[in-house]
Enzyme design. Structure first.
Site, PDB file in Angstrom:
ATOM      1  N   ARG A   1      -4.036  20.959 -10.921  1.00  0.00           N
ATOM      2  CA  ARG A   1      -3.975  20.369  -9.584  1.00  0.00           C
ATOM      3  C   ARG A   1      -5.345  19.797  -9.231  1.00  0.00           C
ATOM      4  O   ARG A   1      -5.462  18.777  -8.570  1.00  0.00           O
ATOM      5  CB  ARG A   1      -3.522  21.383  -8.529  1.00  0.00           C
ATOM      6  CG  ARG A   1      -3.466  20.755  -7.158  1.00  0.00           C
ATOM      7  CD  ARG A   1      -2.886  21.586  -6.001  1.00  0.00           C
ATOM      8  NE  ARG A   1      -2.558  22.953  -6.253  1.00  0.00           N
ATOM      9  CZ  ARG A   1      -3.423  23.962  -6.184  1.00  0.00           C
ATOM     10  NH1 ARG A   1      -4.693  23.750  -5.866  1.00  0.00           N
ATOM     11  NH2 ARG A   1      -3.039  25.188  -6.443  1.00  0.00           N
TER      12      ARG A   1
ATOM     13  N   TYR B   1       3.320  -2.187   6.480  1.00  0.00           N
ATOM     14  CA  TYR B   1       4.379  -1.600   5.658  1.00  0.00           C
ATOM     15  C   TYR B   1       5.146  -0.550   6.473  1.00  0.00           C
ATOM     16  O   TYR B   1       4.542   0.309   7.130  1.00  0.00           O
ATOM     17  CB  TYR B   1       3.734  -0.964   4.424  1.00  0.00           C
ATOM     18  CG  TYR B   1       4.702  -0.253   3.528  1.00  0.00           C
ATOM     19  CD1 TYR B   1       5.637  -0.958   2.789  1.00  0.00           C
ATOM     20  CD2 TYR B   1       4.684   1.131   3.419  1.00  0.00           C
ATOM     21  CE1 TYR B   1       6.531  -0.303   1.968  1.00  0.00           C
ATOM     22  CE2 TYR B   1       5.570   1.797   2.587  1.00  0.00           C
ATOM     23  CZ  TYR B   1       6.492   1.074   1.868  1.00  0.00           C
ATOM     24  OH  TYR B   1       7.375   1.728   1.058  1.00  0.00           O
TER      25      TYR B   1
ATOM     26  N   ASP C   1      -5.453  -1.294   3.155  1.00  0.00           N
ATOM     27  CA  ASP C   1      -4.346  -1.163   2.206  1.00  0.00           C
ATOM     28  C   ASP C   1      -4.309  -2.462   1.408  1.00  0.00           C
ATOM     29  O   ASP C   1      -3.907  -3.506   1.911  1.00  0.00           O
ATOM     30  CB  ASP C   1      -3.037  -0.921   2.966  1.00  0.00           C
ATOM     31  CG  ASP C   1      -1.837  -0.753   2.030  1.00  0.00           C
ATOM     32  OD1 ASP C   1      -1.909  -1.206   0.873  1.00  0.00           O
ATOM     33  OD2 ASP C   1      -0.823  -0.183   2.480  1.00  0.00           O
TER      34      ASP C   1
ATOM     35  N   LYS D   1       3.008  -0.626  -7.256  1.00  0.00           N
ATOM     36  CA  LYS D   1       3.251  -2.070  -7.198  1.00  0.00           C
ATOM     37  C   LYS D   1       2.468  -2.785  -8.304  1.00  0.00           C
ATOM     38  O   LYS D   1       2.757  -2.576  -9.455  1.00  0.00           O
ATOM     39  CB  LYS D   1       2.910  -2.573  -5.791  1.00  0.00           C
ATOM     40  CG  LYS D   1       3.422  -1.664  -4.651  1.00  0.00           C
ATOM     41  CD  LYS D   1       4.929  -1.621  -4.548  1.00  0.00           C
ATOM     42  CE  LYS D   1       5.457  -0.528  -3.611  1.00  0.00           C
ATOM     43  NZ  LYS D   1       4.901  -0.485  -2.282  1.00  0.00           N
TER      44      LYS D   1
HETATM   45  C1  LIG Z   1       4.860   0.437  -1.192  1.00  0.00           C
HETATM   46  C2  LIG Z   1       3.745   0.376  -0.237  1.00  0.00           C
HETATM   47  C3  LIG Z   1       3.177   1.544   0.271  1.00  0.00           C
HETATM   48  C4  LIG Z   1       3.709   2.923  -0.068  1.00  0.00           C
HETATM   49  O1  LIG Z   1       3.532   3.235  -1.391  1.00  0.00           O
HETATM   50  P1  LIG Z   1       4.482   4.252  -2.218  1.00  0.00           P
HETATM   51  O2  LIG Z   1       3.887   4.251  -3.570  1.00  0.00           O
HETATM   52  O3  LIG Z   1       5.873   3.694  -2.163  1.00  0.00           O
HETATM   53  O4  LIG Z   1       4.414   5.569  -1.528  1.00  0.00           O
HETATM   54  C5  LIG Z   1       2.099   1.412   1.131  1.00  0.00           C
HETATM   55  N1  LIG Z   1       1.617   0.202   1.484  1.00  0.00           N
HETATM   56  C6  LIG Z   1       2.151  -0.954   1.021  1.00  0.00           C
HETATM   57  C7  LIG Z   1       1.579  -2.246   1.454  1.00  0.00           C
HETATM   58  C8  LIG Z   1       3.233  -0.901   0.150  1.00  0.00           C
HETATM   59  O5  LIG Z   1       3.771  -2.047  -0.287  1.00  0.00           O
END
Ligand SMILES: *Cc1c(COP(=O)(O)O)cnc(C)c1O
Length: 382
Positions: free
Chosen positions: A46, A98, A169, A194
């Site tokens: 962990r 998001y 982000d 992504k």
């Molecule tokens: C998908 C996404 C998230 C969340 O990420 P997960 O891996 O699905 O938890 C946060 N911010 C943006 C801009 C996203 O496209």
């Protein structure tokens, strides 16, 4: 090292025990100690894992940070950043972020006495009137999802007092196109699910910190709360990153061609693409990003949800699915999918209509992608 070299080499060494050129998947929960406290730097998985460690070193380099901490998902990474806050603190955020981020803020952290304010940041100066002595965190997304609004990261950072943390982000841009820490941000977050992973086969997240001190705090929370990714998932992200620059560049080239095609189509009322000269803050996008990204959103004449559904059900290369950033192209309906957790009236305020369609443009041949969209648009009578 330049970016295209970093993705392959930064933080990554052949395995010293075997010479394996690829980072092994260290599938272990614990590590042998010679005597109590005498070990090779690993005690319990962990807390530390060598596969995760290699990925964190690589991501630190890609975003020019001091340290990176990996999580089981993008939202787990965001959860860790929000844990830096205390009851009474205020957070300022962009107003078309998001859906899952909005939900985590309002439905989870809202319960613990943290206040969230969502504002339009087309002009960085707007931030001035919203900062109070309780403001502790500025949460930016740029380009935003799904309207692809551009926030001037440098402009916002320059107006924010030093004691306020600015987190960006950077999921939509990827580190290939944009490096928020270089523009003055304190933290940068990715849903590695992504573009970093890039093959739609893993859920993963990361926070990269400009200062070691904040990274240490985040690492403490990570170990205390435990939202760590498994080594197999870290391996998949490491593998995906090796082609990040090639994939994102091709996505950008394809997205430009598709945006141009949609812009000229009589069934389409509006195309949202930061690469268009008339897109709001296009000049800022041109300055803070290497290219304009692989995401394109568009709206249909008469805002007909029925027509949107017809189009969405008739593409074949564009698969109807949530998510983005994979090698394969995806098409989505934000109002009912990724952004369903945002109240309709709030959605409409930012232009997120019931007929808005979002594309994540992959790395297929652009001509085939355009033909696929053209055929689907014909089904709605054009
Ligand atoms: C998908 C996404 C998230 C969340 O990420 P997960 O891996 O699905 O938890 C946060 N911010 C943006 C801009 C996203 O496209």
């Amino acid at each position: 090292m330049k970016f295209g070299t970093k993705v392959i080499h930064a933080g990554i060494e052949p395995d010293s025990s075997s010479g394996a050129i690829m980072t092994p998947i260290f599938q272990t929960s614990t590590y042998v100690q010679d005597s109590p406290g005498v070990h090779k730097g690993y005690e319990y998985a962990r807390t530390q894992n060598p596969t995760r460690g290699a990925l964190e070193a690589n991501l630190t380099s890609l975003e020019n940070g001091a340290d990176a901490i990996c999580y089981a998902s993008g939202l787990a990474a965001m959860d860790a950043v929000l844990k830096l806050l205390s009851p009474g603190d205020e957070v300022l955020s962009t107003n078309d972020l998001y859906g899952g981020s909005y939900r985590l803020m309002t439905k989870v952290y809202g319960k613990y006495g943290i206040k969230f304010k969502f504002i339009g940041l087309e002009s960085a100066a707007t931030i001035d009137e919203h900062i109070t002595d309780k403001t502790k965190l500025i949460w930016l997304e740029t380009p935003t999802n799904p309207m692809l609004n551009i926030v001037d990261i440098k402009g916002v950072v320059s107006r924010v007092p030093d004691h306020i943390t600015v987190c960006v982000d950077n999921t939509f841009a990827s580190p290939y196109l944009q490096n928020p820490l270089d523009l003055g941000a304190d933290l940068v977050l990715h849903s590695a699910t992504k573009y970093l992973g890039g093959h739609s086969d893993v859920i993963h997240g990361v926070v990269i910190s400009k200062e070691q001190k904040m990274a240490d705090q985040l690492r403490f929370f990570q170990n205390a709360a435990g939202a760590v990714p498994g080594p197999q998932d870290c391996f998949l992200i490491l593998r995906g990153i090796k082609t990040l620059h090639l994939r994102v560049q091709r996505s950008c080239e394809n997205a430009r061609k598709i945006a141009d095609f949609l812009e000229g189509h009589k069934a389409i009322s509006k195309v949202y693409y930061p690469g268009f000269k008339n897109h709001p803050n296009h000049d800022i996008a041109a300055k803070q990003m290497k290219d304009f990204g692989g995401m394109v959103s568009f709206d249909l004449n008469n805002n007909s949800q029925e027509n949107a559904y017809t189009l969405l059900s008739n593409t074949h290369l564009f698969s109807l699915a949530e998510s983005l950033g994979g090698v394969e192209s995806l098409i989505g309906h934000p109002a009912s999918m990724t952004h369903a957790s945002i109240p309709r009236e709030d959605r409409l305020k930012v232009g997120l209509t019931d007929s808005l369609i979002r594309l994540s443009v992959g790395v297929e041949d652009a001509d085939d992608l355009i033909a696929d969209l053209d055929k689907a648009i014909h089904k709605i009578g054009h």
